[in-house]
Every structure is written in C-alpha cells, then in structure tokens.
Design a protein around this motif. Sequence first.
Motif, PDB file in Angstrom:
ATOM      1  N   ASN A  35     -40.679 -28.313  25.522  1.00 39.37           N
ATOM      2  CA  ASN A  35     -39.416 -28.743  26.098  1.00 39.37           C
ATOM      3  C   ASN A  35     -39.706 -29.717  27.239  1.00 39.37           C
ATOM      4  O   ASN A  35     -40.363 -29.355  28.217  1.00 39.37           O
ATOM      5  CB  ASN A  35     -38.649 -27.525  26.625  1.00 39.37           C
ATOM      6  CG  ASN A  35     -37.259 -27.875  27.108  1.00 39.37           C
ATOM      7  OD1 ASN A  35     -37.072 -28.789  27.899  1.00 39.37           O
ATOM      8  ND2 ASN A  35     -36.276 -27.104  26.647  1.00 39.37           N
ATOM      9  N   GLU A  86     -37.945 -30.898  29.532  1.00 37.77           N
ATOM     10  CA  GLU A  86     -37.313 -30.592  30.799  1.00 37.77           C
ATOM     11  C   GLU A  86     -37.998 -29.432  31.519  1.00 37.77           C
ATOM     12  O   GLU A  86     -38.175 -29.458  32.732  1.00 37.77           O
ATOM     13  CB  GLU A  86     -35.823 -30.256  30.605  1.00 37.77           C
ATOM     14  CG  GLU A  86     -34.943 -31.458  30.288  1.00 37.77           C
ATOM     15  CD  GLU A  86     -35.165 -31.997  28.879  1.00 37.77           C
ATOM     16  OE1 GLU A  86     -35.406 -31.174  27.966  1.00 37.77           O
ATOM     17  OE2 GLU A  86     -35.123 -33.221  28.695  1.00 37.77           O
ATOM     18  N   THR A  87     -38.382 -28.413  30.782  1.00 33.08           N
ATOM     19  CA  THR A  87     -38.959 -27.213  31.403  1.00 33.08           C
ATOM     20  C   THR A  87     -40.474 -27.163  31.311  1.00 33.08           C
ATOM     21  O   THR A  87     -41.113 -26.434  32.060  1.00 33.08           O
ATOM     22  CB  THR A  87     -38.387 -25.950  30.750  1.00 33.08           C
ATOM     23  OG1 THR A  87     -38.816 -25.884  29.367  1.00 33.08           O
ATOM     24  CG2 THR A  87     -36.870 -25.947  30.815  1.00 33.08           C
ATOM     25  N   GLY A  88     -41.051 -27.910  30.351  1.00 29.49           N
ATOM     26  CA  GLY A  88     -42.495 -27.871  30.155  1.00 29.49           C
ATOM     27  C   GLY A  88     -42.972 -26.698  29.332  1.00 29.49           C
ATOM     28  O   GLY A  88     -44.178 -26.547  29.106  1.00 29.49           O
ATOM     29  N   GLU A  89     -42.051 -25.835  28.838  1.00 34.16           N
ATOM     30  CA  GLU A  89     -42.426 -24.660  28.055  1.00 34.16           C
ATOM     31  C   GLU A  89     -42.629 -25.054  26.591  1.00 34.16           C
ATOM     32  O   GLU A  89     -41.820 -25.781  26.003  1.00 34.16           O
ATOM     33  CB  GLU A  89     -41.338 -23.594  28.156  1.00 34.16           C
ATOM     34  CG  GLU A  89     -41.125 -23.050  29.565  1.00 34.16           C
ATOM     35  CD  GLU A  89     -42.331 -22.259  30.051  1.00 34.16           C
ATOM     36  OE1 GLU A  89     -43.028 -21.672  29.186  1.00 34.16           O
ATOM     37  OE2 GLU A  89     -42.570 -22.224  31.265  1.00 34.16           O
ATOM     38  N   HIS A  90     -43.709 -24.569  25.986  1.00 36.53           N
ATOM     39  CA  HIS A  90     -43.976 -24.851  24.580  1.00 36.53           C
ATOM     40  C   HIS A  90     -43.026 -24.057  23.681  1.00 36.53           C
ATOM     41  O   HIS A  90     -42.581 -22.960  24.036  1.00 36.53           O
ATOM     42  CB  HIS A  90     -45.435 -24.515  24.238  1.00 36.53           C
ATOM     43  CG  HIS A  90     -46.423 -25.514  24.755  1.00 36.53           C
ATOM     44  ND1 HIS A  90     -46.697 -26.690  24.107  1.00 36.53           N
ATOM     45  CD2 HIS A  90     -47.187 -25.503  25.871  1.00 36.53           C
ATOM     46  CE1 HIS A  90     -47.604 -27.369  24.799  1.00 36.53           C
ATOM     47  NE2 HIS A  90     -47.919 -26.663  25.871  1.00 36.53           N
ATOM     48  N   GLU A 113     -36.586 -22.684  17.377  1.00 37.42           N
ATOM     49  CA  GLU A 113     -36.454 -23.159  18.750  1.00 37.42           C
ATOM     50  C   GLU A 113     -36.772 -24.648  18.840  1.00 37.42           C
ATOM     51  O   GLU A 113     -36.062 -25.416  19.507  1.00 37.42           O
ATOM     52  CB  GLU A 113     -37.395 -22.361  19.664  1.00 37.42           C
ATOM     53  CG  GLU A 113     -37.311 -22.759  21.136  1.00 37.42           C
ATOM     54  CD  GLU A 113     -38.328 -22.021  21.991  1.00 37.42           C
ATOM     55  OE1 GLU A 113     -38.390 -22.318  23.204  1.00 37.42           O
ATOM     56  OE2 GLU A 113     -39.064 -21.155  21.443  1.00 37.42           O
ATOM     57  N   TYR A 115     -34.047 -27.862  19.543  1.00 34.96           N
ATOM     58  CA  TYR A 115     -34.275 -28.830  20.620  1.00 34.96           C
ATOM     59  C   TYR A 115     -34.098 -30.253  20.096  1.00 34.96           C
ATOM     60  O   TYR A 115     -33.471 -31.100  20.746  1.00 34.96           O
ATOM     61  CB  TYR A 115     -35.681 -28.638  21.203  1.00 34.96           C
ATOM     62  CG  TYR A 115     -35.995 -29.558  22.357  1.00 34.96           C
ATOM     63  CD1 TYR A 115     -35.588 -29.250  23.656  1.00 34.96           C
ATOM     64  CD2 TYR A 115     -36.698 -30.749  22.155  1.00 34.96           C
ATOM     65  CE1 TYR A 115     -35.870 -30.088  24.716  1.00 34.96           C
ATOM     66  CE2 TYR A 115     -36.981 -31.604  23.212  1.00 34.96           C
ATOM     67  CZ  TYR A 115     -36.571 -31.268  24.492  1.00 34.96           C
ATOM     68  OH  TYR A 115     -36.844 -32.112  25.543  1.00 34.96           O
ATOM     69  N   ASP A 142     -42.339 -37.267  30.737  1.00 38.02           N
ATOM     70  CA  ASP A 142     -41.469 -36.387  31.513  1.00 38.02           C
ATOM     71  C   ASP A 142     -42.228 -35.485  32.467  1.00 38.02           C
ATOM     72  O   ASP A 142     -41.661 -34.999  33.441  1.00 38.02           O
ATOM     73  CB  ASP A 142     -40.628 -35.523  30.566  1.00 38.02           C
ATOM     74  CG  ASP A 142     -39.558 -36.346  29.859  1.00 38.02           C
ATOM     75  OD1 ASP A 142     -38.618 -36.791  30.546  1.00 38.02           O
ATOM     76  OD2 ASP A 142     -39.681 -36.561  28.643  1.00 38.02           O
ATOM     77  N   LYS A 143     -43.489 -35.218  32.178  1.00 36.04           N
ATOM     78  CA  LYS A 143     -44.254 -34.350  33.053  1.00 36.04           C
ATOM     79  C   LYS A 143     -45.724 -34.728  32.972  1.00 36.04           C
ATOM     80  O   LYS A 143     -46.176 -35.393  32.024  1.00 36.04           O
ATOM     81  CB  LYS A 143     -44.077 -32.871  32.671  1.00 36.04           C
ATOM     82  CG  LYS A 143     -44.748 -32.482  31.369  1.00 36.04           C
ATOM     83  CD  LYS A 143     -44.805 -30.963  31.241  1.00 36.04           C
ATOM     84  CE  LYS A 143     -45.713 -30.565  30.069  1.00 36.04           C
ATOM     85  NZ  LYS A 143     -45.923 -29.111  30.017  1.00 36.04           N
ATOM     86  N   PRO A 162     -50.247 -24.755  33.551  1.00 35.41           N
ATOM     87  CA  PRO A 162     -49.110 -23.854  33.815  1.00 35.41           C
ATOM     88  C   PRO A 162     -49.556 -22.687  34.686  1.00 35.41           C
ATOM     89  O   PRO A 162     -50.691 -22.225  34.615  1.00 35.41           O
ATOM     90  CB  PRO A 162     -48.691 -23.384  32.414  1.00 35.41           C
ATOM     91  CG  PRO A 162     -49.279 -24.388  31.475  1.00 35.41           C
ATOM     92  CD  PRO A 162     -50.525 -24.888  32.105  1.00 35.41           C
TER      93      PRO A 162
END
Length: 526
Positions: free
Chosen positions: A29, A31-35, A41, A45, A149-150, A156
């Motif tokens: 993701n 925005e959140t950086g979560e895989h 899921e 997205y 984005d990141k 993490p």
Amino acid sequence: MAYTEQRGKRWRVRWKLADGTYSTGTTFNLETGEHFETEPEAKQYGEDKETLIRLGLYKEKDRIKFGPYAATWFSGLDLEHSTWETYLSIMESHVIPRWEHTWVDEIELRDVEAWERGMIRAGYAPRTAKDARRLLGNALSDAIPKYIDKDPTVKPRGKGRKGLRRIAQYQQAAKVWASPEEVVLIAERAALLARDDDLFLKLVTKAWTGGRWSEITALSPEQLTVDGMLDIDTKLYQATRGFYLGYPKDGSLRVIDLPDWLLRMLQDQAAEARHCGCRRPEDPGRIGAVEPDWCEGGRRKYLFLTPDGAHYQRGTMAQIMGPAASGVFQKRKDGGRIRPERPVLVDVARYIVGPLPRGARRPVADGGGWPGQPLTHAWPYAVKGEDFEPPRTRGRPNFAAWPEAEQPHLMSWRPIRADLTPHGLRHSHQTWLDDGNIKRALKTERMGHEDLSMPGRYGHITERMRVELAELLAALWENAIGERFKRWPSSPIPLLDRELARWRIGTAAKVVSHISPRNAKRALTA
C-alpha cells in the motif's frame, strides 16, 4: 480492470491508467507502506486506484532510472567539501554500480537488504555497507513524492533481529575513553613514536579542552585571547587534495575557558608558532565541487605542526595513536606483503653524553630511560615454551654481538587503553566533565553542541561555574602528573619532565580532587 500476480510470497497489483496502459504495479500500500497479505486485498487496492483515475483524482508518478536521478540530485547538494568527497566516493564505488540502471520506483526493501548483506560478504566493513545504504536512502527520500511514495531503504519497525540492533547500539555507546593519567601516558608515547615533543602538548590540549581534531590542528597564536581563553573559530580539515580552512563543524564557534597551566603552555607554544608548507592544489578538482579555502604556507602560523612543518594526516595519526595506546603495531599491508601484528620494542637505557670517536657507539649509563625510545625495527612475538631468536635480517642490528657495556636495555610496551583514537579524547573530556558534575550549560558551550531542550534554552553560565571548571581541570592535571611521577620521576619529553620536576623537588601544588567518591582512590596530594 486491475489484476494481480504472485511475486514470491507476496501479491503484486497493477491497474489501468487514464491512457489505457497499465501501471508498473506495487506489492504494498503506497500510503501506509504495508505489504498486501492476500490477493483480494491487493486487487481491491488496484480497483480503488482505478476509481480515483476515473474521477480525475489520481496522477501517475514520473519514472526515472537511478543513474540520471542521482546525477541531478548530487549536483544540487550543498555540502561541506570533505562530506562532498565522502559522498562522491561512496556513490561511485558502491551505489551507482548496483542501482544505476534500475528504475527508482522498482527499488524494493528486500533488494536493498540483499545488496547490503552482499557487500559485507564481499569483505567490506559493516560500517561501509551501512554508509552506502544510508546514502542511497538520502537520495531516494528526496525522490518523494515525484517518483516514489516512500523510501524503500527504511526497515519497518519491529522487523529484523533484535539482537543485532542491541549489539549495534551497545557498540555505538561503548566508545573508548581514557582517564587523565592514561591520556598523559599515551600522549608521551605518541610524542616518542613521532619523534615530536610538540605532539604531547597537542594531545593534552585536545583532551583538556574537548576540541575536535580539526579545531586543535587549526590553532594559531591569535586564538589565545587577552583574557586567557581560547577562541575556537576555525577548523583545518584534510581533504583528498590537501588541507582547507573553514568554520568548526555545524557552525559551533565558541570561546572556551583554559586552566592556568594549559594557558601558560599554549602561550609558550605560540611564541614558537610556525608557517606550514602547504601549497594550493594545482589540479582543478572534480566538476561540481565547490573549491574550499585551501591552506597555503606563509598565510597563517600554527601552534602544532610536524617537525617537517606539515600537518598531521589522519592515516599518520592512526599509525602513531594505535601503538601508543595499545603497545602494538597493528597488522597492515606493506606493498605486496602483509606485516603481522608486532609489539612496540623500546630501549630504556640512558647513554653517557660526550664526544665519541667516529663510528663508535655510546656506552650505557643505566636503564633509567623509562618509558623508553621506540626502535625502528620491531620484533615478532615470542612463543611460549620456545627459545626466542631475534630476527637478523639486513638493516637490523645484532645487539647480542655488541659489548655488554653498549647493549641497549630492551623492553616492550604494555597496553594502556587499546583502541583509543584522537576522537576518543573528546569523549574522555565529556566524561570527565560529567564525573566532575560540571553544569549542563557550560558543558554544552565547551563541547560546541546545541541544546534545544527547555533546560538548554533557559540555562545560563555563571562565573562560579567557570571557577569550578578551572578547579576541576587543574585537579585532573595535577593528579595525572602525580600518578605519572609514581611510575617514573622523569620523562624524555621536556614539557612533561618540567611538570614532573615539581614533584621531584617537592613543590607541586596541593590539589583537592573533584573526582567523584567512587573514583576517589585516583586522587593525589603533594
């Protein structure tokens, strides 16, 4: 419509853009950086992204390969010249060879970690690999939000082995520092190894002021103020092409207190200050580098130079400080061969002074020349249980064949504080101030730090604080000289020998130790 594909244990999703083509996709993701943990899921997205595109609320990021991006990014940096050289070396040696042809938005954390571990397996120091990763992260963090984005180099939270992190934190905190007595002993040895009496005062000045090496190297007579303080307003830093002058690190200009004994020594040293032999580099340097204020001979007098009128280079000081602190010449490469670790061999004999016939050796008077003069040729370690046979190669004297009255009194130095570096003297000074309960505001000023906390903003320095500091530094020096006197009452270093003379004739000043009760056994009185 958006579609997914499996990438190892993760799911990657790609979505249709406004021009009908598909995005490069992502496994996390943005925005959140979560895989993404599951395929639904990831697909959801992608469908959300397509919805934003239809509504005109989404803009696809530009794409660029790391090589062209790094060239533009690097040219826009405003750095200290020495930092610029360090960044350039790391970028050209490690970062560009691996990532030059990689799209910036395709650099992933797992690839970065594999690259860092690969550098260590290839024989590079962990610090080198860490610095390369940090520089890559500095560059990529500036690519947000235009290209990514990141930052893909950031681990993490909660990931990785906790033990390794704790070991790294411990090693960072366990910087070697020395007591005042150890500093005096190591500075004496360093001066003997360098055959430079002034080096003793330079190291003592660094330890008792807490100045950075570049600040102490730049000292000139003009920096000793009329009211007996030291104006630290200049640094002399070593670059690839020579030495250059500049402001202290992070703009930490300051005027610090000097104890009376150190002020007198520096005033005597200032009377013999010399010009260096530096020349302005003739080569133009690298394109994009801002030319610093190069050190040129005849322009400025310096308190501390080598006997040849040059500045001590970092590599030279490492070769001096290491054996002085550890008593061992470290293993090193010499041309095409590797020289093993060897103990420092010294001669503690004192010789009869007077005229000699040509080619004759001076007869030995006694063995009272502690801590001894280092010999040019070191011997290897003896092996327990085996008879030691001194090496007898060309250029090495065969002491055993000399008459007994002329044979040197050989010994080797024991370690004092192994791994102590010149920068460790700055850690030592801060530790002494902490142990002596010097107030925070005065410590911050003296060390050239910046304290933005509430106590730092509202705390101020009083005259009483300065008096307590002067008393502490005087007590630490007198105690250190007293401990040195207990080991041997004289020194081949003239400045130290003059200080020991006060103890030999019984005129040393009585001091009250400011060392905390747990270290009270270190205190001495005359």
